[in-house]
Enzyme design. Sequence first.
Site, mmCIF file in Angstrom:
data_model
loop_
_atom_site.group_PDB
_atom_site.id
_atom_site.type_symbol
_atom_site.label_atom_id
_atom_site.label_comp_id
_atom_site.label_asym_id
_atom_site.label_seq_id
_atom_site.Cartn_x
_atom_site.Cartn_y
_atom_site.Cartn_z
ATOM 1 N N ARG A 118 48.725 37.714 -28.655
ATOM 2 C CA ARG A 118 49.594 38.231 -29.719
ATOM 3 C C ARG A 118 50.602 37.157 -30.096
ATOM 4 O O ARG A 118 50.651 36.090 -29.475
ATOM 5 C CB ARG A 118 50.344 39.471 -29.235
ATOM 6 C CG ARG A 118 51.135 39.212 -27.943
ATOM 7 C CD ARG A 118 51.964 40.392 -27.524
ATOM 8 N NE ARG A 118 52.442 40.294 -26.150
ATOM 9 C CZ ARG A 118 53.486 39.603 -25.745
ATOM 10 N NH1 ARG A 118 54.163 38.886 -26.623
ATOM 11 N NH2 ARG A 118 53.843 39.588 -24.478
ATOM 12 N N HIS A 154 62.148 38.285 -13.886
ATOM 13 C CA HIS A 154 60.872 37.788 -14.396
ATOM 14 C C HIS A 154 60.722 37.964 -15.911
ATOM 15 O O HIS A 154 59.629 37.796 -16.433
ATOM 16 C CB HIS A 154 59.682 38.447 -13.685
ATOM 17 C CG HIS A 154 59.794 38.467 -12.199
ATOM 18 N ND1 HIS A 154 59.896 37.315 -11.451
ATOM 19 C CD2 HIS A 154 59.838 39.501 -11.322
ATOM 20 C CE1 HIS A 154 59.993 37.644 -10.167
ATOM 21 N NE2 HIS A 154 59.978 38.950 -10.067
ATOM 22 N N GLU A 192 49.349 37.223 -6.251
ATOM 23 C CA GLU A 192 49.210 35.773 -6.162
ATOM 24 C C GLU A 192 50.247 35.238 -5.186
ATOM 25 O O GLU A 192 51.249 35.909 -4.890
ATOM 26 C CB GLU A 192 49.459 35.118 -7.534
ATOM 27 C CG GLU A 192 48.390 35.371 -8.559
ATOM 28 C CD GLU A 192 48.719 34.740 -9.900
ATOM 29 O OE1 GLU A 192 47.783 34.479 -10.663
ATOM 30 O OE2 GLU A 192 49.920 34.514 -10.194
ATOM 31 N N LYS A 242 45.134 40.352 -17.332
ATOM 32 C CA LYS A 242 45.507 39.172 -16.548
ATOM 33 C C LYS A 242 44.435 38.766 -15.545
ATOM 34 O O LYS A 242 44.216 37.572 -15.308
ATOM 35 C CB LYS A 242 46.824 39.436 -15.822
ATOM 36 C CG LYS A 242 48.032 39.503 -16.736
ATOM 37 C CD LYS A 242 49.308 39.660 -15.923
ATOM 38 C CE LYS A 242 50.530 39.641 -16.807
ATOM 39 N NZ LYS A 242 51.782 39.710 -16.036
#
Length: 523
Positions: free
Chosen positions: A296, A239, A204, A120
């Site tokens: 993927r 999430h 973030e 990420k």
Amino acid sequence: MKSKPIRKVLVANRGEIAIRVCRTLREMGIQSVAVYSDADRESAHAFAADEAYWIGPAAASRSYLDAAKMIETARSAKADAIHPGYGFLAESADFAEQVQRAGLTWIGPTPEATRAMGDKVRARALAIRAGVPVLPGTEGPVSDPAELRRAAEAIGYPVVLKAAAGGGGKGMRRVNGPGEFEQAVRLTQGEAKSAFGDDRLYLERWLEKPRHIEVQILADSHGTVLALGERDCSIQRRHQKLVEETPSPALDDARRRELWSLAVQVAKAGGYTNAGTAEFLMDQQGRFHFLEMNARLQVEHPVTEMVLGLDLVREQIQIARGERLALAQADVRPVGASIEFRVYAEDPDQGFLPQMGVVRRLELPAGPGVRCDFGVRSGGAVPVHYDPLIGKIIVWAPSRAEAVERARRALDECLLEGIHTTLPIHRWLLAQEAFATGRYDTAFLAHHFKHAEPPDAARAEEDAAALAAIFARLDSEAPRVEGDQPGDGDSERRPMTGGIRGGSSRWRAALPGLRTGTRGGSR
């Protein structure tokens, strides 16, 4: 460019995705090889291929995550390619590299693209270089909690901690203020280490009530990169996605074109090939912020297939052969609307705590515009060792309003007894006006479903993780009954003579989608 032959594929996965890949291989005339652990000896996917091989104990680290064992099994089976499905080794660049070094074809993005996009933090940096907007956050992965705290204070609370190697909503936690920070870091690092073998985090700025919208990417090795439409994944718990739909009811045509363009932009910047998904958050002002690239096939790929009439696994295989995409971007014209409902072995009334046990009875919906991808059957066990996703119900209709009505009918037909699942929350969701009108965001369940979290969510997460670890340890240490361990080499070959090709009764019994029924009333 001459096409590389693919005659036999080992599916390095389990459950519904393994069955789904085997179905496409059968249609393409390609032989399939399944793998199974001790916990999956009688699982439906072990009977879905032409051959099945035992690969180890129930613990994923000693079976489905054992890269060497997967490659050794592929060689024993004389397979010439490996399809990883999703989860487990699907986004391991090292595994993809090992597969290629073994002389096998990897049906997925290149190791280089996976390294660039699968992490990420690297994907975030790549997006910034490509001019694709991201949320304010740390520039790289961090292991030191003190450094993470300083970054959070500089950005301003609330923030979200994320596992650098994360995916599927795991290794992700909101932090509202300094008092929560220490425990949040400890939990997130522990979850990241357990799930991905990597405890590096980044953070973030937290975005209030966004839409989570992703774009399906398909790219060949000849420079063609396509956006195959978007999927709205904003109905989530902790999430993690529960419901996905396409097209997104939150986008107009102009925003849709902008989002597709940003997704193609970031994929090209990463030299991406094969199937993948660029994920974004859209804020309340309609601005997009790149999150990550899933290198993927996605769990929710069926909704894209339903509106485009494509088989994405077939496309993956053709790309892996070296073939050019037959489509151009102008050919991508979605028709109608599709919605997917994930069926997890979880109890919504207990904060979505994972369940285990035996599915005593399963009858799946059928009829026009209904597709069911399931990895369990009546009498089948749901083990504690793996992700609790057991299946998906997908509907398609000419319009979103008709798709919602079709979903109500399909979910009412579904009968699943023996364990708690997320089916009740899907039925509840379809009765909510906000969902019917498409006016929802990622906070919808947390704000409107009263059992979305247990009283002490953090404690419950720790307890669930500890329980899973205990079961895995007990399983790995349990004495084996004589004859349980295959004696001739490391793999047990289970040929499916007359199975997929011949339509045997054992194949039909193993796959629940072939036995359906309608029942009135609630479930």
